[in-house]
Design an enzyme around this catalytic site. Structure first.
Site, short mmCIF file in Angstrom:
data_model
loop_
_atom_site.label_atom_id
_atom_site.label_comp_id
_atom_site.label_asym_id
_atom_site.label_seq_id
_atom_site.Cartn_x
_atom_site.Cartn_y
_atom_site.Cartn_z
CE LYS A 220 -4.36 -1.98 1.47
NZ LYS A 220 -5.38 -2.14 2.50
NE ARG A 254 -7.67 -8.61 0.88
CZ ARG A 254 -7.30 -7.89 -0.17
NH1 ARG A 254 -6.31 -7.02 -0.07
NH2 ARG A 254 -7.92 -8.03 -1.33
C1 9MG Z 1 -10.11 -5.69 -0.54
N1 9MG Z 1 -9.14 -5.12 0.35
C2 9MG Z 1 -8.13 -4.26 0.03
N2 9MG Z 1 -7.44 -3.91 1.11
C3 9MG Z 1 -8.02 -4.56 2.16
C4 9MG Z 1 -7.79 -4.60 3.54
O1 9MG Z 1 -6.84 -3.87 4.10
N3 9MG Z 1 -8.58 -5.37 4.31
C5 9MG Z 1 -9.58 -6.10 3.76
N4 9MG Z 1 -10.35 -6.85 4.57
N5 9MG Z 1 -9.87 -6.09 2.44
C6 9MG Z 1 -9.10 -5.33 1.67
#
Ligand code: 9MG
Length: 285
Positions: A220, A254
């Site tokens: 990010k 994630r």
């Molecule tokens: C779809 N998506 C993109 N960034 C995310 C994040 O930080 N958390 C979750 N749950 N979904 C995300």
């Protein structure tokens, strides 16, 4: 609470595990989108081999300013991928804000709903409650098109903690199994880099809500700001941030770079075991 009930799976989240990002999009912010079903399925299989416990399949990019995708196109993108990977035994999450896509994804074998809108769209809670899928409730200020224009909070940690508690309570009141609820501060969703860093420093306050905490910071913009690197060159920064999140209580990371993150978590665990130190596992009921 150390077990996450997600459809036919019981995931041990006493120790951190990895959710692999599988974007079936043309315009993912990190440039990893695959519109070709076979290529997406192959990438999902590779992430499972690399140690991902969950695959998060999404057909609509949520990056700031992304073009919306209509329901038919989103279904066309994600359903064949979910069907194939779930049939092979994978624990699949569907990344969507649309109740109709949630319903079809669950019918296709998805075990979890990852909604960046925390099931606030009318009908979304009902779809989740009628299934045995787990839900990830993420905080977002505003909406993807405009959320980065001027994010503002009096106290970012307190406000997000209260929001996540409210959404979890609403889900439980609607009949969603509390063992299937995950909460997520939504790094980058209506937050400045300073907000993101404040949240990462205080993840303990969010983990204290008692639900497994998911953190997504992979590749990010905040990492680009810190390192000066372009999105495709943020793997090391992403791994460092994932580790820092895990140390502060995140239990699902994630990520795009599954192998690197799984290895880093294993090394950390060998040196300094997580508080509840049993090997992470996923079982089918
Ligand atoms: C779809 N998506 C993109 N960034 C995310 C994040 O930080 N958390 C979750 N749950 N979904 C995300």
């Amino acid at each position: 609470m150390t077990v996450l009930v997600a459809g036919r799976f019981e995931l041990d989240v006493a120790t951190p595990c990895v959710m692999g990002i599988l974007n079936v999009t043309a315009d993912s912010f990190s440039g990893d989108g695959r519109l070709d079903h076979a290529a997406a399925i192959a990438h999902g299989r590779a992430m499972l081999r690399d140690g991902a416990r969950i695959l998060d399949v999404g057909g609509e990019s949520t990056r700031p300013g992304a073009a919306p995708v209509d329901e038919a196109e989103e279904l066309h993108r994600v359903i064949p991928v979910i069907e194939a990977l779930a049939a092979e035994g994978a624990c699949v999450s569907v990344d969507t804000m649309k109740p109709s896509v949630m319903r079809e994804a669950i019918a296709a074998g998805a075990s979890m709903i990852n909604d960046v809108n925390a099931l606030q769209t009318p009908g979304a809670v009902g779809v989740a409650a009628a299934s045995n899928a787990a839900v990830c409730l993420m905080h977002m200020q505003g909406e993807p098109a405009t959320m980065q224009t001027a994010p503002a909070y009096a106290d970012v940690v307190t406000e997000i903690r209260a929001f996540l508690q409210r959404r979890a309570s609403a889900c439980i009141d609607a009949g969603i199994d509390k063992r299937g609820i995950v909460v997520d501060p939504g790094i980058g969703f209506g937050k400045t880099p300073a907000h993101n860093l404040a949240l990462l420093r205080r993840l303990d306050a969010l983990a204290a809500l008692g639900f497994p905490l998911l953190v997504g910071i992979s590749r990010k913009a905040t990492l680009g700001l810190i390192t000066g690197r372009e999105v495709g060159e943020r793997a090391a920064a992403s791994v460092a941030a994932a580790l820092a999140a895990a140390v502060r209580g995140a239990r699902i990371l994630r990520v795009h770079d599954v192998r690197e993150t799984v290895d880093a978590l294993a090394v950390w665990n060998a040196i300094e075991p997580w508080p509840a130190s049993s090997p992470s596992r996923t079982t089918e009921q």
